[in-house]
Design an enzyme around this catalytic site. Structure first.
Site, PDB file in Angstrom:
ATOM      1  N   LYS A 167     -76.243  49.804  87.458  1.00  0.00           N
ATOM      2  CA  LYS A 167     -77.106  48.913  88.225  1.00  0.00           C
ATOM      3  C   LYS A 167     -77.736  49.656  89.417  1.00  0.00           C
ATOM      4  CE  LYS A 167     -74.659  44.675  86.888  1.00  0.00           C
ATOM      5  NZ  LYS A 167     -73.942  43.474  87.392  1.00  0.00           N
ATOM      6  N   TYR A 189     -81.011  38.510  81.841  1.00  0.00           N
ATOM      7  CA  TYR A 189     -79.907  37.675  82.332  1.00  0.00           C
ATOM      8  C   TYR A 189     -80.167  36.185  82.081  1.00  0.00           C
ATOM      9  CZ  TYR A 189     -76.861  41.117  84.631  1.00  0.00           C
ATOM     10  OH  TYR A 189     -75.958  42.117  84.895  1.00  0.00           O
TER      11      TYR A 189
HETATM   12  P1  IDP Z   1     -69.870  40.544  84.239  1.00  0.00           P
HETATM   13  O1  IDP Z   1     -70.976  41.475  84.703  1.00  0.00           O
HETATM   14  O2  IDP Z   1     -68.506  41.011  84.710  1.00  0.00           O
HETATM   15  O3  IDP Z   1     -69.920  40.258  82.763  1.00  0.00           O
HETATM   16  P2  IDP Z   1     -70.983  37.859  84.638  1.00  0.00           P
HETATM   17  O4  IDP Z   1     -70.157  36.637  84.924  1.00  0.00           O
HETATM   18  O5  IDP Z   1     -71.574  38.000  83.280  1.00  0.00           O
HETATM   19  O6  IDP Z   1     -70.081  39.144  85.013  1.00  0.00           O
HETATM   20  O7  IDP Z   1     -72.132  37.900  85.737  1.00  0.00           O
HETATM   21  C1  IDP Z   1     -73.225  38.769  85.589  1.00  0.00           C
HETATM   22  C2  IDP Z   1     -73.483  39.430  86.921  1.00  0.00           C
HETATM   23  O8  IDP Z   1     -73.886  38.437  87.865  1.00  0.00           O
HETATM   24  C3  IDP Z   1     -72.275  40.104  87.578  1.00  0.00           C
HETATM   25  O9  IDP Z   1     -72.009  41.403  87.082  1.00  0.00           O
HETATM   26  C4  IDP Z   1     -72.705  40.136  89.027  1.00  0.00           C
HETATM   27  O10 IDP Z   1     -73.664  41.189  89.266  1.00  0.00           O
HETATM   28  C5  IDP Z   1     -73.417  38.792  89.155  1.00  0.00           C
HETATM   29  N1  IDP Z   1     -72.509  37.739  89.622  1.00  0.00           N
HETATM   30  C6  IDP Z   1     -71.523  37.128  88.920  1.00  0.00           C
HETATM   31  N2  IDP Z   1     -70.889  36.185  89.662  1.00  0.00           N
HETATM   32  C7  IDP Z   1     -71.516  36.212  90.876  1.00  0.00           C
HETATM   33  C8  IDP Z   1     -71.307  35.465  92.074  1.00  0.00           C
HETATM   34  O11 IDP Z   1     -70.435  34.600  92.182  1.00  0.00           O
HETATM   35  N3  IDP Z   1     -72.144  35.788  93.113  1.00  0.00           N
HETATM   36  C9  IDP Z   1     -73.121  36.729  93.040  1.00  0.00           C
HETATM   37  N4  IDP Z   1     -73.347  37.438  91.915  1.00  0.00           N
HETATM   38  C10 IDP Z   1     -72.545  37.197  90.848  1.00  0.00           C
END
Ligand code: IDP
Ligand code: MG
Length: 140
Positions: free
Chosen positions: A11, A51
């Site tokens: 990223k 996304y």
């Molecule tokens: P992952 O990347 O571990 O699979 P996901 O739940 O798919 O996690 O979320 C995608 C991305 O969204 C995360 O990697 C992170 O960059 C962002 N993200 C997830 N949860 C939050 C949050 O609660 N606040 C801000 N950004 C978040």
């Protein structure tokens, strides 16, 4: 266990801090082979499409702006059980919860700027690889 392919992204926080090689070393040390790799800078529209699964989440707009804020490095990792293995070496989404030695524990700045993306299942791996790469670009 079957040989799998999975999508990984470095990223923008990782490219900004010149961590691409350090992160790739973790993948390779875990036996994950980089079979495709490219650096690119997503537009906001491209980040939103990637996304789209998170479109209803409160963090979606901020996440997409962040993903379009600088270069990323997209790659395809290949190996035995590569999808789960990549998730293991990435660590938990929130670096505060990530295990010692994982990429997010080592490098992530925050729950949003957490250095890497990794596909979470066989179906998403296929879709996400196709979003960034053509079959001709995968060299196992
Ligand atoms: P992952 O990347 O571990 O699979 P996901 O739940 O798919 O996690 O979320 C995608 C991305 O969204 C995360 O990697 C992170 O960059 C962002 N993200 C997830 N949860 C939050 C949050 O609660 N606040 C801000 N950004 C978040
Ligand atoms: Mg995810």
């Amino acid at each position: 266990m079957a040989v799998e392919q999975t999508l990984s992204l470095n990223k923008p926080d990782a490219t900004r801090r010149i961590l691409v090689c350090a992160i790739c070393q973790v993948f390779e040390a875990a036996g994950l082979r980089i079979v495709a790799q490219k650096r690119l800078h997503l537009t906001l529209e491209q980040a939103k499409a990637f996304y789209a699964v998170h479109a209803s989440r409160p963090f979606y707009n901020d996440l997409c702006s962040y993903m379009a804020s600088g270069p990323i490095v997209a790659m395809v990792l290949q190996g035995e059980g590569a999808i789960a293995k990549n998730r293991d070496v990435m660590g938990a989404t929130n670096p505060a919860n990530a295990a010692e030695g994982t990429i997010r524990k080592l490098f992530a700045e925050s729950i949003e700027a957490n250095s890497v993306h990794g596909s979470d299942a066989p179906e998403t791996a296929v879709q996400e690889i196709a979003y960034f790469f053509s079959g001709l670009e995968l060299v196992g």
